[in-house]
Design a protein around this motif. Structure first.
Motif, PDB file in Angstrom:
ATOM      1  N   GLY A  82       2.872   3.239  26.211  1.00 15.86           N
ATOM      2  CA  GLY A  82       4.159   3.829  25.871  1.00 15.86           C
ATOM      3  C   GLY A  82       5.294   2.827  25.847  1.00 15.86           C
ATOM      4  N   VAL A  83       5.308   1.906  26.804  1.00 15.27           N
ATOM      5  CA  VAL A  83       6.329   0.859  26.823  1.00 15.27           C
ATOM      6  C   VAL A  83       6.277   0.044  25.534  1.00 15.27           C
ATOM      7  CG1 VAL A  83       7.044  -1.302  27.924  1.00 15.27           C
ATOM      8  CG2 VAL A  83       6.443   0.679  29.338  1.00 15.27           C
ATOM      9  N   LEU A  84       5.070  -0.323  25.119  1.00  7.78           N
ATOM     10  CA  LEU A  84       4.898  -1.224  23.981  1.00  7.78           C
ATOM     11  C   LEU A  84       5.041  -0.540  22.630  1.00  7.78           C
ATOM     12  CD1 LEU A  84       1.909  -3.294  25.408  1.00  7.78           C
ATOM     13  CD2 LEU A  84       4.253  -4.115  25.051  1.00  7.78           C
ATOM     14  N   THR A  85       4.756   0.777  22.559  1.00 10.39           N
ATOM     15  CA  THR A  85       4.759   1.464  21.267  1.00 10.39           C
ATOM     16  C   THR A  85       5.842   2.514  21.105  1.00 10.39           C
ATOM     17  OG1 THR A  85       3.261   3.248  21.951  1.00 10.39           O
ATOM     18  CG2 THR A  85       2.248   1.200  21.135  1.00 10.39           C
ATOM     19  N   GLY A  86       6.455   2.964  22.209  1.00  8.58           N
ATOM     20  CA  GLY A  86       7.423   4.051  22.106  1.00  8.58           C
ATOM     21  C   GLY A  86       6.784   5.389  21.782  1.00  8.58           C
ATOM     22  N   ARG A  87       5.511   5.518  22.120  1.00 10.04           N
ATOM     23  CA  ARG A  87       4.752   6.735  21.799  1.00 10.04           C
ATOM     24  C   ARG A  87       3.949   7.152  23.023  1.00 10.04           C
ATOM     25  NH1 ARG A  87      -0.752   7.025  18.467  1.00 10.04           N
ATOM     26  NH2 ARG A  87      -0.495   8.931  17.221  1.00 10.04           N
ATOM     27  N   TYR A  88       3.882   8.458  23.275  1.00  8.76           N
ATOM     28  CA  TYR A  88       3.065   8.932  24.386  1.00  8.76           C
ATOM     29  C   TYR A  88       1.599   8.577  24.146  1.00  8.76           C
ATOM     30  CZ  TYR A  88       7.004  11.882  25.922  1.00  8.76           C
ATOM     31  OH  TYR A  88       8.214  12.346  26.363  1.00  8.76           O
ATOM     32  N   LEU A 334      17.994  11.830  32.128  1.00  9.18           N
ATOM     33  CA  LEU A 334      16.539  11.914  32.085  1.00  9.18           C
ATOM     34  C   LEU A 334      16.039  10.931  31.027  1.00  9.18           C
ATOM     35  CD1 LEU A 334      13.805  13.362  32.736  1.00  9.18           C
ATOM     36  CD2 LEU A 334      14.399  14.998  30.920  1.00  9.18           C
ATOM     37  N   ILE A 335      15.257   9.920  31.455  1.00  7.14           N
ATOM     38  CA  ILE A 335      14.751   8.925  30.508  1.00  7.14           C
ATOM     39  C   ILE A 335      13.270   8.675  30.763  1.00  7.14           C
ATOM     40  CG2 ILE A 335      17.017   7.808  30.341  1.00  7.14           C
ATOM     41  CD1 ILE A 335      15.799   5.465  31.978  1.00  7.14           C
ATOM     42  N   CYS A 336      12.638   7.974  29.829  1.00  8.61           N
ATOM     43  CA  CYS A 336      11.208   7.680  29.922  1.00  8.61           C
ATOM     44  C   CYS A 336      10.966   6.240  29.476  1.00  8.61           C
ATOM     45  CB  CYS A 336      10.413   8.642  29.034  1.00  8.61           C
ATOM     46  SG  CYS A 336       8.617   8.458  29.129  1.00  8.61           S
ATOM     47  N   HIS A 337       9.899   5.637  29.985  1.00 12.44           N
ATOM     48  CA  HIS A 337       9.556   4.265  29.609  1.00 12.44           C
ATOM     49  C   HIS A 337       9.328   4.100  28.109  1.00 12.44           C
ATOM     50  CE1 HIS A 337       9.562   3.524  33.740  1.00 12.44           C
ATOM     51  NE2 HIS A 337       8.377   2.979  33.930  1.00 12.44           N
ATOM     52  N   THR A 338       8.971   5.167  27.436  1.00 10.84           N
ATOM     53  CA  THR A 338       8.780   5.104  25.985  1.00 10.84           C
ATOM     54  C   THR A 338      10.081   4.782  25.250  1.00 10.84           C
ATOM     55  OG1 THR A 338       9.067   7.503  25.884  1.00 10.84           O
ATOM     56  CG2 THR A 338       6.803   6.673  25.914  1.00 10.84           C
ATOM     57  N   ASP A 339      11.211   4.876  25.934  1.00  9.35           N
ATOM     58  CA  ASP A 339      12.515   4.689  25.288  1.00  9.35           C
ATOM     59  C   ASP A 339      12.846   3.231  24.980  1.00  9.35           C
ATOM     60  OD1 ASP A 339      12.916   7.417  25.473  1.00  9.35           O
ATOM     61  OD2 ASP A 339      13.986   7.290  27.378  1.00  9.35           O
ATOM     62  N   PHE A 340      12.023   2.318  25.430  1.00 11.86           N
ATOM     63  CA  PHE A 340      12.351   0.896  25.295  1.00 11.86           C
ATOM     64  C   PHE A 340      12.487   0.475  23.836  1.00 11.86           C
ATOM     65  CE2 PHE A 340      10.693  -3.667  25.773  1.00 11.86           C
ATOM     66  CZ  PHE A 340      11.956  -4.176  26.034  1.00 11.86           C
ATOM     67  N   MET A 341      11.571   0.915  22.977  1.00  9.69           N
ATOM     68  CA  MET A 341      11.623   0.439  21.591  1.00  9.69           C
ATOM     69  C   MET A 341      12.862   0.947  20.863  1.00  9.69           C
ATOM     70  SD  MET A 341       9.018   0.660  18.316  1.00  9.69           S
ATOM     71  CE  MET A 341       7.619  -0.079  19.112  1.00  9.69           C
ATOM     72  N   PHE A 361      13.625   7.392  22.601  1.00  7.09           N
ATOM     73  CA  PHE A 361      15.048   7.689  22.434  1.00  7.09           C
ATOM     74  C   PHE A 361      15.861   6.528  22.995  1.00  7.09           C
ATOM     75  CE2 PHE A 361      12.973  11.749  22.381  1.00  7.09           C
ATOM     76  CZ  PHE A 361      13.731  12.554  21.536  1.00  7.09           C
ATOM     77  N   SER A 362      16.882   6.108  22.302  1.00  7.43           N
ATOM     78  CA  SER A 362      17.700   5.000  22.775  1.00  7.43           C
ATOM     79  C   SER A 362      18.498   5.403  24.010  1.00  7.43           C
ATOM     80  CB  SER A 362      18.661   4.538  21.687  1.00  7.43           C
ATOM     81  OG  SER A 362      19.561   3.568  22.205  1.00  7.43           O
ATOM     82  N   ILE A 363      18.466   4.548  25.032  1.00 12.14           N
ATOM     83  CA  ILE A 363      19.295   4.770  26.219  1.00 12.14           C
ATOM     84  C   ILE A 363      20.541   3.877  26.181  1.00 12.14           C
ATOM     85  CG2 ILE A 363      17.282   5.426  27.587  1.00 12.14           C
ATOM     86  CD1 ILE A 363      17.576   2.723  29.080  1.00 12.14           C
ATOM     87  N   LEU A 364      20.794   3.232  25.024  1.00 15.24           N
ATOM     88  CA  LEU A 364      21.958   2.361  24.914  1.00 15.24           C
ATOM     89  C   LEU A 364      23.265   3.093  25.228  1.00 15.24           C
ATOM     90  CD1 LEU A 364      23.008  -0.459  24.289  1.00 15.24           C
ATOM     91  CD2 LEU A 364      23.123   0.194  21.864  1.00 15.24           C
ATOM     92  N   PRO A 365      23.474   4.341  24.776  1.00 17.07           N
ATOM     93  CA  PRO A 365      24.720   5.016  25.146  1.00 17.07           C
ATOM     94  C   PRO A 365      24.924   5.119  26.655  1.00 17.07           C
ATOM     95  CG  PRO A 365      23.659   6.173  23.345  1.00 17.07           C
ATOM     96  CD  PRO A 365      22.680   5.154  23.826  1.00 17.07           C
ATOM     97  N   ALA A 366      23.853   5.352  27.402  1.00 17.54           N
ATOM     98  CA  ALA A 366      23.973   5.407  28.863  1.00 17.54           C
ATOM     99  C   ALA A 366      24.332   4.032  29.411  1.00 17.54           C
ATOM    100  CB  ALA A 366      22.673   5.900  29.481  1.00 17.54           C
ATOM    101  N   LEU A 367      23.711   2.982  28.874  1.00 19.38           N
ATOM    102  CA  LEU A 367      23.978   1.635  29.353  1.00 19.38           C
ATOM    103  C   LEU A 367      25.433   1.235  29.106  1.00 19.38           C
ATOM    104  CD1 LEU A 367      20.757  -0.236  28.147  1.00 19.38           C
ATOM    105  CD2 LEU A 367      21.214   0.753  30.400  1.00 19.38           C
ATOM    106  N   LEU A 368      25.973   1.659  27.981  1.00 15.83           N
ATOM    107  CA  LEU A 368      27.342   1.300  27.624  1.00 15.83           C
ATOM    108  C   LEU A 368      28.373   2.271  28.188  1.00 15.83           C
ATOM    109  CD1 LEU A 368      26.851   0.275  23.872  1.00 15.83           C
ATOM    110  CD2 LEU A 368      26.763  -1.167  25.916  1.00 15.83           C
TER     111      LEU A 368
END
Length: 493
Positions: A82-88, A334-341, A361-368
């Motif tokens: 999931g980390v590498l592909t963004g897919r369950y 609520l986030i998941c490791h799949t969100d990295f890509m 899903f992008s977590i960039l809005p949370a980071l910013l």
């Protein structure tokens, strides 16, 4: 109802657009510990932790801590996929357990990985550490690998170098015996497990110091072997903690993170480097450590590695990005490791193809600090035995009976007998928890809220059928998906 409407609309939405992001290309370092529990990190469990983790505590203070972050599964291989592909991973060929040695990659040829995406945008990509999503060996028939692993000189033609990485140093699966280490596509040496962590630190430092001599941004994927079995702290760290060898190994892991961060400082690139630290799943043996050392690896969370419960997949997740992420900040998203890509794509300001990162899903809005609404409407959880759970808002529904139900039902029968009540011997088929008031998952509310059980079950079925949980055209799962599992054997937490 608004959450359901959002999902039903989004699965047929057009291509995902990248939100506004800085045009620069930061270096990216993704550090993935192995079997480290949520509260093994001292700053997340200041009252209950007996293991010092000064470097991780400092990393958290320098960036953002996510308190509701989850791995894609409660075991190793699915999370890494999931980390590498963004897919369950349950959309792939792997429906339960972990991947065996000497098999074709679980990531099929042609599937976009985060490394390939970054490479397309000018990054040098390096994987240092544990791979465990499979590669086959040229001279060894499948199923014929010895306990000592691949012999020196053995070659793989479908390893990490074929999945988007420019360089690789590491192993596929770890054994108690000296481990076969691959450099690029060839096994070059055998290393004792006790020496692995130090060697990975040296290699990571080398990647950093080498790449800063160029103008090319780099992506360092650093999946550590610790604190997975065998528990083998090096001599320097033995006896350092008050929690036995496990605590020593956690301390050495913390040291390893500190060395990588120091290398970024020394190279002068820390200010332009996005650093993520997390773990692949929850800890094992937490109950035993609580009794022997009064240290709980999974805090007040139920379960641990392999289970569908929060202790199996809710994990530490720290992000440092100087000038972008507010130091000492915290997010309850609520986030998941799949969100990295999707996050990487958002940073780069690029679109993702329809057939890639289907659950990212992008977590960039949370980071910013610009997020105004939930980034995830749902997260799907998966366990070692293939059980499913779906999380939406405060609700979590597990489509399985309690794996430890025999013990639970005995206690309920004893209590019911005292109260003059009759308690069924048959455990409920579903488990529904309100995590806003019951993060420890002690009260199954499935009988009180059958409408939520029905709604969430339907939503999970829809997400599975659509082949994605993100907006976009329907995609195909690689195999038919079975969501119902019988209650498995009770798992040691």
């Amino acid at each position: 109802m608004k959450y359901l409407l959002f999902i039903l609309l989004s699965v047929s939405a057009p291509l995902r657009e990248a939100s506004a992001a800085d045009a620069s290309k930061p270096n990216i370092v993704y550090i993935l510990a192995d079997d480290l529990g949520y509260s093994d990190v001292h700053c997340l469990n200041t009252k209950g932790s007996k293991i010092p983790t000064p470097h991780l505590d400092k990393l958290a203070s320098q960036g953002m801590s996510f308190t509701d972050a989850h791995s894609g599964s409660s075991v190793c291989t699915p999370t890494r996929y999931g980390v590498l592909t963004g897919r369950y991973s349950w959309r792939s060929q792997l429906q339960q357990g972990v991947y065996p040695d000497n098999r074709p990659p679980l990531i099929v040829a042609g599937r976009l990985t985060v490394a390939a995406l970054l490479k397309q945008h000018g990054y040098h990509t390096a994987s240092i550490g544990k791979w465990h999503v499979g590669f086959s060996l040229e001279g060894v028939p499948q199923g014929k690998l010895t306990q000592n692993g691949a012999p020196v000189g053995e070659v793989t033609k479908d390893g990490p170098l074929t999945r988007g990485f420019d360089e690789f140093f590491g192993f596929d699966r770890l054994t108690d015996a000296p481990t076969s280490m691959f450099e690029g596509d060839r096994c070059t040496q055998l290393i004792k497990p006790v020496d692995l962590l130090g060697e990975f630190v040296k290699r990571a430092e080398s990647v950093i110091t080498t790449r800063v001599k160029t103008s090319q941004p780099f992506f360092l994927y650093l999946p550590l072997n610790s604190v997975h079995l065998p528990i083998v702290p090096s001599k320097e760290w033995q006896g350092k903690s008050a929690v036995g060898e496990y605590g020593d190994f956690v301390m050495e892991t913390d040291w390893a993170v500190g060395e990588v961060l120091a290398a970024l400082d020394k190279a002068g690139v820390a200010d332009n480097t996005l650093v993520i630290f997390t773990s692949d799943n929850g800890a094992t043996g937490s109950n035993a450590r609580s009794k022997q050392y009064q240290h709980s690896s999974n805090a007040d969370l139920r379960g641990g590695k392999k289970t569908i419960y929060e202790g199996g997949h809710r994990l530490p997740f720290f992000v440092r990005w100087p000038g972008k992420v507010q130091p000492g900040s915290q997010s309850a998203q609520l986030i998941c490791h799949t969100d990295f890509m999707a996050t990487c794509a958002d940073i780069l300001g690029t679109k993702l193809p329809d057939n890639a990162a289907e659950d990212s899903f992008s977590i960039l809005p949370a980071l910013l600090g610009t997020d105004k609404a939930p980034l995830h409407e749902t997260v799907i959880h998966h366990s070692y035995d293939g059980s499913f759970a779906i999380r939406q808002g405060k609700w979590k529904l597990a489509l399985s009976a309690d794996a430890n139900s025999s013990t639970s039902r005995k206690a309920e029968r004893r209590a019911g007998k005292k109260a003059g009540e009759k308690v069924s011997d048959t455990p409920p088929a579903n488990q529904l928890y309100d995590l806003s008031t019951d993060k420890a998952e002690t009260k199954n509310l499935q009988a009180e809220h059958p409408e939520e059980v029905a709604r969430l079950t339907k939503l999970l079925d829809q997400i599975i059928a659509d082949g994605r949980s993100t907006p976009g055209p329907k995609q195909a799962n690689e195999v038919p998906i079975e969501t119902r599992k019988k209650a498995g054997k009770a798992i040691e937490e």
